[in-house]
Write a protein that holds these residues in place. Structure first.
Motif, PDB file in Angstrom:
ATOM      1  N   ARG A 125     -30.073   3.461  -8.424  1.00 23.05           N
ATOM      2  CA  ARG A 125     -28.732   3.280  -7.851  1.00 23.05           C
ATOM      3  C   ARG A 125     -28.822   2.330  -6.658  1.00 23.05           C
ATOM      4  NH1 ARG A 125     -24.511   8.113  -6.941  1.00 23.05           N
ATOM      5  NH2 ARG A 125     -24.046   7.455  -9.077  1.00 23.05           N
ATOM      6  N   VAL A 126     -28.100   1.211  -6.756  1.00 27.63           N
ATOM      7  CA  VAL A 126     -28.018   0.241  -5.660  1.00 27.63           C
ATOM      8  C   VAL A 126     -26.705   0.479  -4.922  1.00 27.63           C
ATOM      9  CG1 VAL A 126     -27.994  -2.197  -5.026  1.00 27.63           C
ATOM     10  CG2 VAL A 126     -29.365  -1.432  -6.973  1.00 27.63           C
ATOM     11  N   LEU A 127     -26.807   0.798  -3.633  1.00 30.48           N
ATOM     12  CA  LEU A 127     -25.640   1.045  -2.799  1.00 30.48           C
ATOM     13  C   LEU A 127     -25.392  -0.165  -1.900  1.00 30.48           C
ATOM     14  CD1 LEU A 127     -26.446   4.712  -1.717  1.00 30.48           C
ATOM     15  CD2 LEU A 127     -25.020   3.948  -3.627  1.00 30.48           C
ATOM     16  N   SER A 128     -24.108  -0.485  -1.700  1.00 31.07           N
ATOM     17  CA  SER A 128     -23.775  -1.717  -0.991  1.00 31.07           C
ATOM     18  C   SER A 128     -22.658  -1.503   0.022  1.00 31.07           C
ATOM     19  CB  SER A 128     -23.335  -2.788  -1.999  1.00 31.07           C
ATOM     20  OG  SER A 128     -22.722  -3.887  -1.351  1.00 31.07           O
ATOM     21  N   VAL A 129     -22.866  -2.033   1.227  1.00 33.57           N
ATOM     22  CA  VAL A 129     -21.789  -2.194   2.200  1.00 33.57           C
ATOM     23  C   VAL A 129     -21.718  -3.673   2.552  1.00 33.57           C
ATOM     24  CG1 VAL A 129     -21.857   0.127   3.166  1.00 33.57           C
ATOM     25  CG2 VAL A 129     -23.350  -1.640   4.114  1.00 33.57           C
ATOM     26  N   THR A 130     -20.579  -4.108   3.046  1.00 35.41           N
ATOM     27  CA  THR A 130     -20.429  -5.508   3.432  1.00 35.41           C
ATOM     28  C   THR A 130     -19.282  -5.639   4.405  1.00 35.41           C
ATOM     29  OG1 THR A 130     -20.228  -7.783   2.625  1.00 35.41           O
ATOM     30  CG2 THR A 130     -18.812  -6.137   1.566  1.00 35.41           C
ATOM     31  N   LYS A 143     -28.262  10.929  -7.065  1.00 34.92           N
ATOM     32  CA  LYS A 143     -29.340  10.224  -7.762  1.00 34.92           C
ATOM     33  C   LYS A 143     -30.593  10.241  -6.900  1.00 34.92           C
ATOM     34  CE  LYS A 143     -26.679   8.644 -11.174  1.00 34.92           C
ATOM     35  NZ  LYS A 143     -26.894   8.912 -12.605  1.00 34.92           N
ATOM     36  N   GLN A 144     -31.743  10.380  -7.547  1.00 32.91           N
ATOM     37  CA  GLN A 144     -32.972  10.460  -6.769  1.00 32.91           C
ATOM     38  C   GLN A 144     -33.511   9.100  -6.353  1.00 32.91           C
ATOM     39  OE1 GLN A 144     -36.149  12.288  -8.977  1.00 32.91           O
ATOM     40  NE2 GLN A 144     -35.753  11.128 -10.845  1.00 32.91           N
ATOM     41  N   ASN A 145     -33.144   8.033  -7.072  1.00 34.87           N
ATOM     42  CA  ASN A 145     -33.647   6.694  -6.751  1.00 34.87           C
ATOM     43  C   ASN A 145     -32.510   5.817  -6.231  1.00 34.87           C
ATOM     44  OD1 ASN A 145     -36.157   7.469  -7.902  1.00 34.87           O
ATOM     45  ND2 ASN A 145     -35.439   6.838  -9.938  1.00 34.87           N
ATOM     46  N   THR A 146     -32.484   5.559  -4.930  1.00 30.36           N
ATOM     47  CA  THR A 146     -31.416   4.746  -4.353  1.00 30.36           C
ATOM     48  C   THR A 146     -31.971   3.749  -3.352  1.00 30.36           C
ATOM     49  OG1 THR A 146     -30.972   6.251  -2.502  1.00 30.36           O
ATOM     50  CG2 THR A 146     -29.779   6.678  -4.564  1.00 30.36           C
ATOM     51  N   VAL A 147     -31.205   2.676  -3.160  1.00 29.74           N
ATOM     52  CA  VAL A 147     -31.505   1.695  -2.118  1.00 29.74           C
ATOM     53  C   VAL A 147     -30.170   1.240  -1.544  1.00 29.74           C
ATOM     54  CG1 VAL A 147     -31.580  -0.217  -3.790  1.00 29.74           C
ATOM     55  CG2 VAL A 147     -32.716  -0.462  -1.572  1.00 29.74           C
ATOM     56  N   LEU A 148     -30.085   1.108  -0.209  1.00 26.77           N
ATOM     57  CA  LEU A 148     -28.843   0.738   0.473  1.00 26.77           C
ATOM     58  C   LEU A 148     -29.004  -0.639   1.107  1.00 26.77           C
ATOM     59  CD1 LEU A 148     -26.017   1.345   1.669  1.00 26.77           C
ATOM     60  CD2 LEU A 148     -27.184   2.522   3.559  1.00 26.77           C
ATOM     61  N   LEU A 149     -28.101  -1.564   0.748  1.00 30.59           N
ATOM     62  CA  LEU A 149     -28.185  -2.952   1.201  1.00 30.59           C
ATOM     63  C   LEU A 149     -26.844  -3.396   1.789  1.00 30.59           C
ATOM     64  CD1 LEU A 149     -30.006  -4.287  -1.988  1.00 30.59           C
ATOM     65  CD2 LEU A 149     -31.075  -3.620   0.175  1.00 30.59           C
ATOM     66  N   ASP A 150     -26.899  -4.433   2.622  1.00 26.34           N
ATOM     67  CA  ASP A 150     -25.704  -4.947   3.299  1.00 26.34           C
ATOM     68  C   ASP A 150     -25.591  -6.448   3.068  1.00 26.34           C
ATOM     69  OD1 ASP A 150     -23.545  -4.939   5.549  1.00 26.34           O
ATOM     70  OD2 ASP A 150     -25.021  -6.417   6.211  1.00 26.34           O
ATOM     71  N   SER A 151     -24.349  -6.928   2.874  1.00 24.16           N
ATOM     72  CA  SER A 151     -24.138  -8.340   2.543  1.00 24.16           C
ATOM     73  C   SER A 151     -23.542  -9.171   3.671  1.00 24.16           C
ATOM     74  CB  SER A 151     -23.246  -8.455   1.298  1.00 24.16           C
ATOM     75  OG  SER A 151     -23.909  -7.915   0.175  1.00 24.16           O
ATOM     76  N   GLY A 152     -23.706  -8.759   4.928  1.00 26.57           N
ATOM     77  CA  GLY A 152     -23.391  -9.624   6.050  1.00 26.57           C
ATOM     78  C   GLY A 152     -22.041  -9.407   6.704  1.00 26.57           C
ATOM     79  N   ASP A 153     -21.838 -10.149   7.818  1.00 31.17           N
ATOM     80  CA  ASP A 153     -20.674  -9.985   8.699  1.00 31.17           C
ATOM     81  C   ASP A 153     -20.641  -8.581   9.283  1.00 31.17           C
ATOM     82  OD1 ASP A 153     -19.690 -12.536   8.712  1.00 31.17           O
ATOM     83  OD2 ASP A 153     -17.781 -12.057   7.779  1.00 31.17           O
ATOM     84  N   PHE A 154     -21.742  -8.174   9.875  1.00 29.64           N
ATOM     85  CA  PHE A 154     -21.808  -6.845  10.469  1.00 29.64           C
ATOM     86  C   PHE A 154     -21.546  -6.861  11.974  1.00 29.64           C
ATOM     87  CE2 PHE A 154     -26.072  -8.509   9.544  1.00 29.64           C
ATOM     88  CZ  PHE A 154     -26.602  -8.671  10.823  1.00 29.64           C
TER      89      PHE A 154
END
Length: 626
Positions: free
Chosen positions: A12-17, A53-64
Motif C-alpha cells: 500500500r502506497v500512501l500519499s499526501v501532497t 495493511k501490513q506493508n505500507t509506505v507514506l510519501l509526499d509530493s511537495g509544496d509542504f
C-alpha cells in the motif's frame, strides 16, 4: 513436471501532497476549527490505512512549507530553525513521511531558508530536475541541487507471511516554471529542466541500482495534451517515462481518481491511471489521503504490478461533515506552535473603514483587491521615480486568493469594519510572491485582460440565467486591473482556452479600454505593477507578448501590503477598479458565492445582484442582469 510458485506481495502506497503548512484543522483567519484541512486529520486516515495493511509506505509530493500562518511565524524569525524544526517538518516526521520532493512554493522563501528547513527532515527530499546554475549541456552534466532520487529498502511480508526486502526507488520533480515565478530568489543560483527530460535521464540510472519499483513524486497536475515547452501539468507525460511504475501527482489542488477529470486516451479517472500507470492526487492542505494498493508478483524479471486499486480518501464528507477526528499524538506535539500562531495573527495592525470581502470579486470592484493594488502601485511608483519608466501610466493588477471555486462556499476573505489584524492582511494575500514591474504595450495588456476574462463562459445575446463562471478557471487566476477603464463582453467566446493558448480565429472580449478617458493606442506603453508568479506567465498568462521586466525586488507583495496598511492605518477606502460587463440587454447570468454575501451586495450598472437561492453544494446563487 515441476511448477514454480509465483511469489506475491501486497503493498500500500500512501500519499499526501500540497500540505502548504496546514498542520492543524484550524482556520487562523477566523480562529475557528476547520474540518476540511489539517495534517492532524489526515494523520487519522494514515493511522487507519496502516492498520488495514501490513506493508505500507507514506510519501509526499511537495509544496509542504508555504501557505499557513504557522509557517509565517517561523519565516519572521528564521534564526529559530537552528534550535527547532519548522512545524510542518516536525509534523511530517511525526506521521512518518518516508520521502518527499519539492513543490514550487517550497522555494518561496529562498534557498537558504529551504535548506535550513530540510535539515530537520527525518526523510529524504529528492528533486531530479533542479540543478545548480548553470545547467549542463545535458542532464548528465547537471550538478543536482538535491539528490535526484532515493532508494528505500523496506522489509515487508509477502502473501505467505515470509519476510522479504523490497528496494523502492523514489524520484521527484517540480515545475520548471519556478525559474520565472521565483526569479528574484533563484536566478544565478539554481536552474530547472523540463521534468520529463530530467526523468528520462535519471530513471534508467535509478533502475540500474537494482530497485524493484519506481515511484515518481510528481509536483505537477494532469492534462492530456501533447508535451510542450511551457507545459505545467505534465503528470501524464511523467507517467509515460519508461521505468516509472507509480505516479503521485500534486500541484493542481485537485483529487484523482475522481469526477473532476474527464476520461481521455491517457487518463482513466475511474481506475486511477495515467498513461496506464497507477496514480493518485490527494487534494491539498491535507484534505485527502492518496491510497494505491499494489498487488506485486515476482517473476524471472523481478517484481511487477499485477493489479492495483487507487483512491483518494477525504477527511470530510458532503457539506464539510468531518469523517475523522484529530490524531491525538500529532495534535499534542503541535499545540505550542498552534497557540503561538493564534497569538501572531490576532495582532491588530490597522482599521477597516468598510466591509472588505471577496464575495463578489469576479463581478464587481472590491476593496479586498483595491488595497493590494494600491500598495503595489505605491511601491512601484516610488521605485521607478527618476527612471526611464517614471512618466508611463501605471496599472496595478492583482487577483483574489480566496474567492470560492474549488475551495468551497466558505473559502472567502472577510474583514468587518473596525480593527484589522495581522491575520486579516495575510488572508488577503496568502502567497509570498515577489513584487515585480513590467513595461507592456496596450495590446499586450489587452491580452492579459482577455486571459482573465477566461473566468467567464460565453453568454449568447438574449440568454437568461446562464451559468457565469468557467469551472476549469481557478479563481486565484482572475486578474483585475486598477488604473484604467474596460468592459468584458460575455457575448464573445473567450480568446484563450483553459490552458492559456490563443484560440484560432477568436477575437478579444475586452471593450472600451480607456486611460484617463481616452482610448488606448495598441502600441502605447504602460507600467504594470504585479507579482513574480504572474510576471513569469503563471496561470497561463501571455505576459511574454510585448512585455519587458523592468523591476524585480527582493520583497514579497504581502510585505508591501503589510507596510502600506500599517503606514496608512486604514484600509477599505482605496480607489476602486473601473471595469464592468458590456451591456447585453435581455441576458442574465447566475453567479455562485458565499451564503454570507447578503450584506455585501455591489451596485452594478444594471442594479444589485438578486439572490436566487442556495445550491446543493452550499453556494448562494445570485442573478446578474447584463
Amino acid at each position: 513436471m515441476e511448477h514454480s510458485m509465483t511469489r506475491s506481495l501486497a503493498l500500500r502506497v500512501l500519499s499526501v501532497t500540497d500540505l502548504h503548512g496546514a498542520v492543524m484543522a484550524h482556520d487562523y483567519f477566523t480562529d475557528t476549527v476547520d474540518p476540511t484541512q489539517g495534517l492532524t486529520r489526515t494523520a487519522s486516515l494514515i493511522r487507519a490505512a496502516r492498520a488495514e495493511k501490513q506493508n505500507t509506505v507514506l510519501l509526499d509530493s511537495g509544496d509542504f512549507l508555504q501557505g499557513s500562518p504557522m509557517g509565517d511565524v517561523w519565516v519572521a524569525a528564521p534564526e529559530r530553525l537552528g534550535a527547532a524544526k519548522m512545524p510542518v517538518i516536525e509534523a511530517m516526521n511525526t506521521v512518518g513521511v518516508e520521502a518527499s520532493t519539492l513543490g514550487n512554493h517550497d522555494f518561496n522563501y529562498g534557498l537558504g531558508f529551504l535548506r535550513d528547513c530540510l535539515a530537520g527532515a527525518a526523510f529524504p527530499v529528492v528533486c531530479a530536475n533542479v540543478a545548480a546554475a548553470p545547467l549542463g549541456a545535458t542532464p548528465a552534466d547537471d550538478r543536482p541541487f538535491l539528490p535526484p532520487y532515493s532508494v528505500l529498502e523496506r522489509s515487508f511480508r509477502d502473501d505467505t507471511g515470509q519476510e522479504t526486502t523490497l528496494r523502492l526507488g523514489v524520484i521527484g520533480v517540480c515545475p520548471a516554471q519556478i525559474m520565472a515565478w521565483d526569479q528574484r530568489l533563484l536566478k544565478g543560483k539554481v536552474n530547472a529542466r523540463c521534468p520529463v527530460e530530467a526523468l528520462a535521464h535519471w530513471v534508467p540510472r535509478l533502475r540500474a541500482e537494482g530497485v524493484d519499483l519506481v515511484v515518481a513524486l510528481c509536483h505537477a497536475g494532469i492534462e492530456d495534451r501533447p508535451l510542450s515547452e511551457r507545459m505545467e501539468q505534465v503528470a501524464v507525460h511523467v507517467a509515460a517515462v519508461p521505468g516509472i511504475d507509480v505516479v503521485l501527482a500534486g500541484h493542481q489542488h485537485m483529487v484523482f481518481p475522481g469526477p473532476r477529470f474527464a476520461p481521455s486516451p491517457h487518463v482513466d479517472p475511474v481506475a486511477g491511471t495515467l498513461s496506464g500507470k497507477p496514480a493518485v492526487m490527494a487534494g491539498y492542505n491535507g484534505s485527502h489521503l492518496g491510497v494505491i494498493d499494489l498487488q506485486l508478483e515476482q517473476g524471472p524479471g523481478g517484481w511487477r504490478i499485477a493489479r492495483h486499486k487507487a483512491e483518494a480518501r477525504p477527511i470530510t464528507g458532503t457539506g464539510g461533515v468531518p469523517l475523522v477526528v484529530d490524531d491525538a499524538t500529532l495534535s499534542a506535539r503541535m499545540r505550542p506552535a498552534h497557540e503561538e500562531t493564534r497569538a501572531y495573527v490576532a495582532r491588530p495592525v490597522a482599521r477597516a473603514s468598510t466591509l472588505v470581502t471577496t464575495y463578489f470579486v469576479p463581478v464587481a470592484s472590491s476593496p479586498a483587491l483595491g488595497v493590494v493594488a494600491a500598495a503595489q502601485a505605491e511601491f512601484v511608483r516610488a521605485r521607478m521615480a527618476g527612471s526611464a519608466y517614471d512618466a508611463l501610466p501605471l496599472i496595478s493588477i492583482t487577483a483574489p486568493f480566496k474567492a470560492g471555486g474549488f475551495g468551497g462556499p466558505e473559502y472567502y476573505s472577510r474583514i468587518d469594519p473596525g480593527p484589522a489584524t495581522m491575520g486579516d492582511i495575510i488572508d488577503l494575500y496568502l502567497y509570498p510572491n515577489g513584487m515585480t514591474a513590467l513595461c507592456l504595450s496596450a495590446a499586450a495588456l489587452r491580452d492579459w485582460l482577455d486571459r482573465a476574462a477566461g473566468m467567464f463562459r460565453h453568454v449568447p445575446e438574449g440568454c437568461a440565467d446562464a451559468p457565469l463562471l468557467n469551472p476549469a478557471f481557478q479563481t486565484y487566476n482572475f486578474d483585475v486591473a486598477h488604473g484604467l477603464h474596460y468592459a468584458v463582453d460575455l457575448g464573445v467566446p473567450p480568446l484563450f482556452d483553459d490552458q492559456g493558448n490563443r484560440r484560432p480565429g477568436a477575437r478579444s472580449r475586452i471593450r472600451d479600454m480607456t486611460l484617463d478617458g481616452a482610448p488606448m493606442d495598441e502600441g502605447q506603453r504602460v507600467l504594470v505593477a504585479t507579482n513574480s508568479f504572474r510576471a513569469g506567465g503563471g496561470g497561463g498568462y501571455p505576459i511574454d507578448g510585448g512585455g519587458v521586466r523592468v523591476g524585480d525586488w527582493p520583497i514579497s507583495v504581502r510585505d508591501v501590503l503589510m507596510a502600506h496598511v500599517r503606514q496608512r492605518g486604514v484600509l477599505g477606502d482605496e480607489p476602486p477598479a473601473d471595469w464592468r460587463f458590456a451591456s447585453q440587454p435581455g441576458s442574465s447570468v447566475l453567479f455562485p458565492t458565499s451564503p454570507l454575501a447578503g450584506d455585501d451586495l455591489p451596485d452594478l450598472p444594471t442594479g444589485r445582484p438578486e439572490r436566487v437561492g442556495l445550491r446543493a453544494d452550499g453556494f448562494a446563487e445570485y442573478r446578474i442582469r447584463l
